[in-house]
Design an enzyme around this catalytic site. Structure first.
Site, PDB file in Angstrom:
ATOM      1  N   GLY A 152       0.843  -1.196   0.000  1.00  0.00           N
ATOM      2  CA  GLY A 152       0.000   0.000   0.000  1.00  0.00           C
ATOM      3  C   GLY A 152       0.874   1.239   0.000  1.00  0.00           C
ATOM      4  O   GLY A 152       1.681   1.449   0.914  1.00  0.00           O
ATOM      5  N   GLY A 183      -0.073   4.547   0.035  1.00  0.00           N
ATOM      6  CA  GLY A 183      -0.805   5.766   0.375  1.00  0.00           C
ATOM      7  C   GLY A 183       0.052   6.608   1.298  1.00  0.00           C
ATOM      8  O   GLY A 183       1.288   6.568   1.248  1.00  0.00           O
ATOM      9  N   VAL A 228      -2.170  -7.095  -4.067  1.00  0.00           N
ATOM     10  CA  VAL A 228      -1.861  -8.127  -3.076  1.00  0.00           C
ATOM     11  C   VAL A 228      -3.140  -8.893  -2.769  1.00  0.00           C
ATOM     12  O   VAL A 228      -4.165  -8.303  -2.414  1.00  0.00           O
ATOM     13  CB  VAL A 228      -1.253  -7.508  -1.807  1.00  0.00           C
ATOM     14  CG1 VAL A 228      -1.151  -8.540  -0.689  1.00  0.00           C
ATOM     15  CG2 VAL A 228       0.117  -6.950  -2.131  1.00  0.00           C
ATOM     16  N   GLU A 267     -17.983  18.129   3.248  1.00  0.00           N
ATOM     17  CA  GLU A 267     -17.239  18.679   2.099  1.00  0.00           C
ATOM     18  C   GLU A 267     -18.058  18.534   0.818  1.00  0.00           C
ATOM     19  O   GLU A 267     -18.138  19.463   0.008  1.00  0.00           O
ATOM     20  CB  GLU A 267     -15.931  17.888   1.886  1.00  0.00           C
ATOM     21  CG  GLU A 267     -14.861  18.178   2.897  1.00  0.00           C
ATOM     22  CD  GLU A 267     -13.779  17.098   2.913  1.00  0.00           C
ATOM     23  OE1 GLU A 267     -13.870  16.109   2.157  1.00  0.00           O
ATOM     24  OE2 GLU A 267     -12.829  17.251   3.698  1.00  0.00           O
ATOM     25  N   ASP A 288      -5.075   3.635   8.129  1.00  0.00           N
ATOM     26  CA  ASP A 288      -6.482   3.264   8.275  1.00  0.00           C
ATOM     27  C   ASP A 288      -6.709   1.771   8.469  1.00  0.00           C
ATOM     28  O   ASP A 288      -7.775   1.364   8.936  1.00  0.00           O
ATOM     29  CB  ASP A 288      -7.261   3.702   7.030  1.00  0.00           C
ATOM     30  CG  ASP A 288      -7.490   5.196   6.980  1.00  0.00           C
ATOM     31  OD1 ASP A 288      -6.995   5.904   7.877  1.00  0.00           O
ATOM     32  OD2 ASP A 288      -8.173   5.657   6.044  1.00  0.00           O
ATOM     33  N   ALA A 314      -4.815  11.477   7.737  1.00  0.00           N
ATOM     34  CA  ALA A 314      -3.541  11.371   7.034  1.00  0.00           C
ATOM     35  C   ALA A 314      -2.307  11.630   7.922  1.00  0.00           C
ATOM     36  O   ALA A 314      -1.330  10.880   7.840  1.00  0.00           O
ATOM     37  CB  ALA A 314      -3.545  12.320   5.834  1.00  0.00           C
TER      38      ALA A 314
HETATM   39  C1  LIG Z   1     -12.950  11.270   1.053  1.00  0.00           C
HETATM   40  C2  LIG Z   1     -11.924  11.323   2.154  1.00  0.00           C
HETATM   41  C3  LIG Z   1     -11.443  12.562   2.581  1.00  0.00           C
HETATM   42  C4  LIG Z   1     -10.481  12.636   3.574  1.00  0.00           C
HETATM   43  N1  LIG Z   1     -10.024  13.851   3.963  1.00  0.00           N
HETATM   44  C5  LIG Z   1      -9.035  13.947   4.872  1.00  0.00           C
HETATM   45  C6  LIG Z   1      -8.481  15.211   5.240  1.00  0.00           C
HETATM   46  O1  LIG Z   1      -8.942  16.264   4.767  1.00  0.00           O
HETATM   47  N2  LIG Z   1      -7.457  15.234   6.118  1.00  0.00           N
HETATM   48  C7  LIG Z   1      -6.938  14.085   6.650  1.00  0.00           C
HETATM   49  O2  LIG Z   1      -5.984  14.159   7.415  1.00  0.00           O
HETATM   50  N3  LIG Z   1      -7.431  12.872   6.346  1.00  0.00           N
HETATM   51  C8  LIG Z   1      -8.463  12.768   5.457  1.00  0.00           C
HETATM   52  N4  LIG Z   1      -8.979  11.542   5.122  1.00  0.00           N
HETATM   53  C9  LIG Z   1      -8.410  10.349   5.748  1.00  0.00           C
HETATM   54  C10 LIG Z   1      -7.088   9.974   5.086  1.00  0.00           C
HETATM   55  O3  LIG Z   1      -7.204  10.042   3.687  1.00  0.00           O
HETATM   56  C11 LIG Z   1      -6.673   8.569   5.495  1.00  0.00           C
HETATM   57  O4  LIG Z   1      -6.599   8.530   6.894  1.00  0.00           O
HETATM   58  C12 LIG Z   1      -5.334   8.202   4.883  1.00  0.00           C
HETATM   59  O5  LIG Z   1      -5.448   8.139   3.474  1.00  0.00           O
HETATM   60  C13 LIG Z   1      -4.857   6.869   5.420  1.00  0.00           C
HETATM   61  O6  LIG Z   1      -3.620   6.567   4.848  1.00  0.00           O
HETATM   62  P1  LIG Z   1      -3.226   5.056   4.554  1.00  0.00           P
HETATM   63  O7  LIG Z   1      -1.822   5.063   4.130  1.00  0.00           O
HETATM   64  O8  LIG Z   1      -3.643   4.194   5.690  1.00  0.00           O
HETATM   65  O9  LIG Z   1      -4.196   4.631   3.343  1.00  0.00           O
HETATM   66  P2  LIG Z   1      -4.324   5.205   1.874  1.00  0.00           P
HETATM   67  O10 LIG Z   1      -3.760   6.564   1.786  1.00  0.00           O
HETATM   68  O11 LIG Z   1      -5.743   5.025   1.493  1.00  0.00           O
HETATM   69  O12 LIG Z   1      -3.436   4.217   1.005  1.00  0.00           O
HETATM   70  C14 LIG Z   1      -3.745   2.868   0.852  1.00  0.00           C
HETATM   71  C15 LIG Z   1      -3.014   2.354  -0.389  1.00  0.00           C
HETATM   72  O13 LIG Z   1      -3.067   0.940  -0.404  1.00  0.00           O
HETATM   73  C16 LIG Z   1      -3.321   0.490  -1.719  1.00  0.00           C
HETATM   74  N5  LIG Z   1      -3.924  -0.843  -1.611  1.00  0.00           N
HETATM   75  C17 LIG Z   1      -4.998  -1.198  -0.874  1.00  0.00           C
HETATM   76  N6  LIG Z   1      -5.228  -2.512  -0.965  1.00  0.00           N
HETATM   77  C18 LIG Z   1      -4.261  -3.012  -1.772  1.00  0.00           C
HETATM   78  C19 LIG Z   1      -3.966  -4.321  -2.252  1.00  0.00           C
HETATM   79  N7  LIG Z   1      -4.688  -5.382  -1.896  1.00  0.00           N
HETATM   80  N8  LIG Z   1      -2.909  -4.481  -3.099  1.00  0.00           N
HETATM   81  C20 LIG Z   1      -2.162  -3.406  -3.471  1.00  0.00           C
HETATM   82  N9  LIG Z   1      -2.387  -2.152  -3.033  1.00  0.00           N
HETATM   83  C21 LIG Z   1      -3.426  -1.963  -2.190  1.00  0.00           C
HETATM   84  C22 LIG Z   1      -4.224   1.552  -2.308  1.00  0.00           C
HETATM   85  O14 LIG Z   1      -4.161   1.566  -3.721  1.00  0.00           O
HETATM   86  C23 LIG Z   1      -3.650   2.826  -1.690  1.00  0.00           C
HETATM   87  O15 LIG Z   1      -2.665   3.406  -2.515  1.00  0.00           O
HETATM   88  C24 LIG Z   1      -9.977  11.435   4.153  1.00  0.00           C
HETATM   89  C25 LIG Z   1     -10.464  10.202   3.733  1.00  0.00           C
HETATM   90  C26 LIG Z   1     -11.424  10.136   2.741  1.00  0.00           C
HETATM   91  C27 LIG Z   1     -11.933   8.804   2.289  1.00  0.00           C
END
Ligand SMILES: Cc1cc2nc3c(=O)[nH]c(=O)nc-3n(C[C@H](O)[C@H](O)[C@H](O)COP(=O)(O)OP(=O)(O)OC[C@H]3O[C@@H](n4cnc5c(N)ncnc54)[C@H](O)[C@@H]3O)c2cc1C
Length: 434
Positions: A14, A16, A82, A173, A302, A317
């Protein structure tokens, strides 16, 4: 299966906020790092709603992962989905390879949770990925085209009714940005009666933005009402159909668009032996972010039920970013034979944007409402958006959009057409290279 590496291998699943940060922070650790994602780009999730509302281009919130890793030592990227993780044999199975690891970091984020509401997954629009944001944008813009040629006033009103389910940051939003979209589309559709466009926000509790102090939620509700959004509190969605939203109080809303912003759950790939989970399928982790049963596996962002000093994290984030740094640090410690340290989150404050030049925020003990938190929200997100070109594009769109009350993006793109197969003109067999 790939041959075993000469350096310890850290696989990060992942890319992100959490995963990309982990890979970058591990660059000088001496380990071999493999970052895997199903997309070849990082998505800046907080601005998805602006893509969905035709405010900014999708490309400007996506950043190529190979560019991010260009200068990172011993770090590689693999484009793959994955599918399964085998913790006991230390293997990650993807749709194109099986990869072994010494350390694993799970940062697969979250996915929309439809809570078993009938019809929600079929007719509700989720907003969690870039593809979903573009799909929603196409649909919203299409609704205006349908409405402008619809002679039946009841049907026209239905086509222009947008119901948003969920009163958290995403729901708020979306409601605010649809109000702004309404203003900017007026000139394009002079034939439409704008009284027909209804924006409805349905919230199961009695306030909005429940992760912030109640006063900010009440301010947000007042602001949205003033902007013309209809708010339903203390009511749940019981069913979604292709043309209605049925509420738990017996009310039925005729709607042309249902945006599902009511909940998220962990997006964890399948595991041979399922790890321990907590609320919303989130992986249980120790204070050091290691899985409870596996000391060489970490989960962040997350997908994890992380805590900081005993307080559950909320899923934003900055938490994922800080956890990425902490996990890289802990893996380095493990490589040196030291024990990992507990994660502690530094909360710099929370901001939420409403729309109509309004926002709310909490910085330390100070509560902010109005224009200042709105401006701060935009500034902070601009600073954190990866890539100079992306920042410039978004800034230009904002200056044009907020400055002139207009939106430049109007494209209704059809779904990706299937690749056309070549037409065979001879009887010779076609050689296919794999
Ligand atoms: C609409 C929305 C608005 C938001 N606004 C805000 C904000 O304004 N401020 C803030 O701080 N937070 C915000 N958040 C929350 C924030 O986006 C998340 O907390 C953050 O993205 C979490 O980061 P992460 O690395 O856990 O996951 P993510 O950033 O979602 O990254 C997960 C990654 O894993 C990859 N992935 C998943 N499953 C697989 C798999 N099986 N195989 C390969 N790749 C995979 C995905 O493609 C992705 O690139 C928002 C969330 C949403 C949904």
């Amino acid at each position: 299966m790939q041959s075993p590496p000469s350096h310890p291998r850290v696989v990060v699943v992942g890319a992100g906020f959490g995963g990309m940060q982990t890979a970058q922070s591990l660059a000088k650790s001496g380990a071999e790092v493999l970052l895997i994602d199903r997309n070849n780009y990082n998505t800046f999730v907080p601005l998805l709603y602006q893509v969905a509302a035709a405010q900014i281009e999708p490309e400007s919130i996506a950043y190529p992962l190979r560019t991010v890793l260009r200068h990172a030592n011993r770090t590689q990227f693999m484009l793959a989905e994955v599918q399964r993780v085998d913790f006991d044999h230390q293997l990650v199975e993807t749709d194109n390879a099986v990869v072994s690891y010494d350390y694993l970091v799970l940062s697969t984020g979250s996915q929309t949770q439809f809570m078993g509401v009938p019809g929600a997954a079929d007719y509700g629009f989720p907003l969690r990925t870039l593809d979903q944001a573009v799909t929603l944008r196409n649909h919203i813009l299409h609704r205006f085209e349908q409405a402008v040629r619809e002679p039946d006033p009841m049907r026209r009103r239905q086509l222009l009714t947008f119901v948003i389910v969920g009163g958290g940051p995403t729901g708020v939003e979306m409601a605010g940005t649809l109000v702004e979209l309404k203003k900017s589309l007026r000139c394009d559709y002079p034939g439409l009666n704008w009284q027909d466009m209804q924006i409805v926000l349905v919230q199961s509790g009695d306030n909005l933005l429940t992760n912030l102090p109640a006063r900010l939620g009440r301010y947000t509700a007042r602001k949205l009402s003033k902007l013309g959004v209809t708010l339903y509190f203390n009511v749940r969605v019981g069913q979604v159909t292709d043309s209605t939203v049925e509420l738990s109080d017996g009310c039925s809303l005729a709607a042309g668009t249902v945006i599902w912003a009511a909940g998220l759950e962990a997006a964890m790939p399948e595991a041979v032996v399922a790890p321990q989970t907590a609320r919303k399928q989130k992986l249980k982790v120790r204070s050091t972010l290691q899985l409870t049963d596996y000391a060489n596996v970490y989960a962040i962002g997350d997908v994890a039920a992380g805590e900081s000093n005993g307080i559950p994290l909320t899923g934003v984030a900055p938490e994922a970013l800080q956890q990425g740094v902490a996990v890289a640090h802990n893996i380095r410690r493990q490589l040196l034979g030291k024990s990992p340290k507990p994660f502690s989150y530094l909360n710099k404050g929370r901001l939420a944007i409403i729309g109509g030049y309004g926002g709310v925020g909490k910085i330390g003990p100070i509560l902010l409402t109005g224009f200042l938190p709105w401006l701060m929200w935009l500034s902070v997100h601009l600073v954190y958006l990866p890539g100079f070109r992306n920042r410039l594009m978004v800034l230009l769109n904002w200056l044009h959009g907020y400055g002139r009350g207009d939106r430049a993006i109007r494209l209704i793109l059809s779904p990706q057409p299937a690749v056309k197969r070549p037409v065979l003109t001879t009887n010779r067999p076609l050689t296919v290279e794999s």
